[in-house]
Design an enzyme around this catalytic site. Structure first.
Site, PDB file in Angstrom:
ATOM      1  CD  GLU A   1      45.507  17.223   9.090  1.00 10.44           C
ATOM      2  OE1 GLU A   1      46.447  16.462   9.373  1.00 10.44           O
ATOM      3  OE2 GLU A   1      45.338  17.696   7.946  1.00 10.44           O
TER       4      GLU A   1
ATOM      5  CE  LYS B   1      47.049  23.420   8.510  1.00 11.32           C
ATOM      6  NZ  LYS B   1      46.202  22.446   9.237  1.00 11.32           N
TER       7      LYS B   1
ATOM      8  NE  ARG C   1      43.518  24.876  -1.549  1.00 12.11           N
ATOM      9  CZ  ARG C   1      44.523  24.425  -0.807  1.00 12.11           C
ATOM     10  NH1 ARG C   1      45.082  23.255  -1.086  1.00 12.11           N
ATOM     11  NH2 ARG C   1      44.953  25.115   0.217  1.00 12.11           N
TER      12      ARG C   1
END
Length: 561
Positions: A39, A275, A265
């Site tokens: 993104e 983020k 992850r």
């Protein structure tokens, strides 16, 4: 799918590669197509490096291709700066998508058409509830949700409202389009998720064409299907989203049906990869910018001097697992050291200078030979100036040393790297009682660092010429967080490390480090660590960032405290 020449095969057996191999053996797919789908609302971080290496690596290993696709469905948070940075970082890491660059916005028209199909099939409706009311009605992990009072609108009314949403008739937040699935589902993601919301903000690619934008969950799987992705690899937090991913594929006329696979992850000690936290660190001035060398962003790691080969090696070492765990940051440092030890040229720099005067040295000075890399004769050698006045590290002298201190002290003899044996005769102090200068003598017969009479010394220290060395600023970076498991949500600033950056303004470096032709590649400051020139450098005053020390000392120091 193209891959840069310097990027090695990232292979190794893991459950994802086993799945891919089994699918090919069963002829389920003619070829492998993966994708890296960031993104564009921030800079890539080291967690993304794992995903990049896996997706591009698998495509390379199995003779397929990997797409770079921007999931650009939220223009309120997306900027061209982030798009440019992501492309730059992927290339820097050693990979290239060739002609396969895509955007979710490429498919906005088709996604809208498919949303209308869901409405016409009675599988989507426009909801007028406020965001707060929808959140409450959604239920909890232990309580089912409640149907919206607008859930049973007619197809005609839903189509009319949705088209008016598209035309920009309503304000942000006034209405959303939701899938009609099951408000009592045990999986909250299946409780009538949002498909479209009103966002009146210019899009980096489509401008002001659209007033509504698809949700990530809606756009993501359909973009995979349009591109013919065979293996949609994501992290474990999306495992509960897989039933929704599959529901859309089953209820829409998609050209292919990708399969989603989840992996653990990357979690790293002394590091936060949220983020939202990284955005806050930049916005609130806790760091200089996204490329601050303390940041776990690829831009920050690059500015700190971390080579992309070290990141690829790190990803290979940690592997791909099904369960989340936390990796010791020391493993990253190990990969950095292993990589730089093979390539970094050696230089001498004194970070905290202490002046040395060699009282019996005569003449204007001389030049001594120094190797550029002890394990690589092809790297050649260089000349380093030597004279009567030198600088050594303050830590290399103690007036009253403990028993096992073998460096310089009154009456002690040490070797100067590439030069001579010297003996300290006197320590000169200032008015505060601080040692500011050492008076020493040298043995001319020990030129090159060996004594003809066979006597030995127990320490070799580095140095620079006082006359020929150049002033420099050196920035010593430590982890941004003081705890191995810092908070990743509210209150994360409590765990920020007040000693994450130390700036040494009076360092001295040998001339080869300050020349205009000096390579921007990291170098090893002998006995100190690996350092790299920072973009803040000026012609007359270089600035060096510490990439990593020669040994892992930070965690041990924290433990002792």
């Amino acid at each position: 799918m193209a891959i840069a020449a310097e990027a090695p095969n990232e292979g190794g057996r893991d459950f994802i590669r086993d799945i891919v191999q089994a699918d090919l053996d069963a002829k389920k797919h003619a070829s492998v197509v993966t994708r890296f789908p960031p993104e564009p609302n921030g800079y890539l971080h080291i967690g993304h490096a794992k995903a990049i290496c896996l997706n591009f690596g698998i495509a390379e290993e199995f003779g397929g291709r990997c797409h770079l696709r921007f999931d650009d469905t939220n223009p309120a948070k997306e900027e061209q700066e982030y798009i440019d940075a992501i492309e730059r970082d992927v290339r820097w890491l050693g990979f290239d998508w060739g002609k396969h660059l895509y955007h979710a916005s490429d498919y906005f028209d088709r996604l809208y058409e498919w949303a209308e199909l869901l409405i016409k099939a009675g599988k989507a409706y426009v909801d007028d509830q406020s965001p707060e009311a929808m959140r409450v009605a959604r239920g909890t992990l232990t309580e089912p949700g409640r149907n919206s009072p607008f859930r049973d609108r007619s197809v005609e009314e839903n189509l009319d409202l949705f088209r008016r949403m598209k035309a920009g008739e309503f304000e942000n937040g006034a209405r959303v389009l939701r899938a009609k699935i099951d408000m009592t589902s045990g999986n909250i993601n299946m409780r009538d998720p949002t498909l479209y919301r009103i966002v009146k903000a210019p899009h980096p690619r489509t401008g002001t064409t659209w007033s509504i934008y698809p949700s990530y969950d809606y756009a993501h799987g359909q973009s995979d299907a349009i591109e013919g992705i065979t293996h949609s690899i994501c992290t474990l937090e999306f495992e509960d989203h897989r039933p929704l991913y599959d529901w859309f594929l089953e209820n829409l006329p998609v050209p292919s049906k990708p399969r989603q696979y989840e992996m653990a992850r990357l979690n790293l000690t002394y590091t936060v990869l949220s983020k939202r936290v990284l955005n806050t660190l930049v916005r609130d001035g806790h760091v200089r910018d996204w490329d601050d060398p303390r940041m776990p962003t690829l831009a920050g790691l690059r500015r700190r001097g971390v080579p992309p080969a070290a990141l690829r090696d790190f990803v290979r070492r940690i592997g791909v697992a099904k369960a989340n765990s936390t990796v010791d940051a020391g493993m990253l440092d190990f990969s950095i050291r292993e990589t730089l030890n093979k390539t970094a040229l050696r230089r001498m720099a004194v970070l905290r200078p202490l002046k040395v005067v060699i009282e019996n040295y005569q003449g204007p000075g001389e030049e001594l030979d120094a190797v550029n890399h002890p394990d690589n004769p092809a790297a050649g050698s260089r000349k380093i100036p030597f004279g009567r006045e030198l600088y050594i590290e303050q830590d290399d002298f103690m007036e009253n040393p403990p028993k096992k201190f073998f460096r310089l002290s009154p009456g002690a003899e040490v070797r100067l790297r590439y030069a001579y044996f010297i003996t300290c005769r006197e320590a000169v102090k200032n008015d505060k009682g601080e040692v500011v200068e050492l008076r020493c003598t040298y043995d001319p017969a020990t030129r090159g660092g060996n004594a003809p009479d066979g006597r030995k010394v127990k320490a070799t220290i580095h140095w620079v010429s006082a006359a020929a060395s150049k002033p420099a600023e050196v920035r010593l970076y430590n982890p941004l967080f003081s705890k191995p498991d810092p908070k990743g949500g509210e209150g994360f600033t409590e765990d920020l490390n007040p000693n994450s950056l130390e700036v040494l303004s009076d360092a001295r470096v040998e001339p080869a480090l300050a020349s205009g032709s000096n390579s921007p590649d990291p170098v090893q400051f002998e006995r100190q660590g690996y350092f790299v020139l920072d973009p803040d450098s000026a012609a007359d005053r270089p600035v060096f960032n510490r990439t990593v020390g020669l040994r892992d000392t930070y965690a041990k120091e924290v433990t002792r405290k």
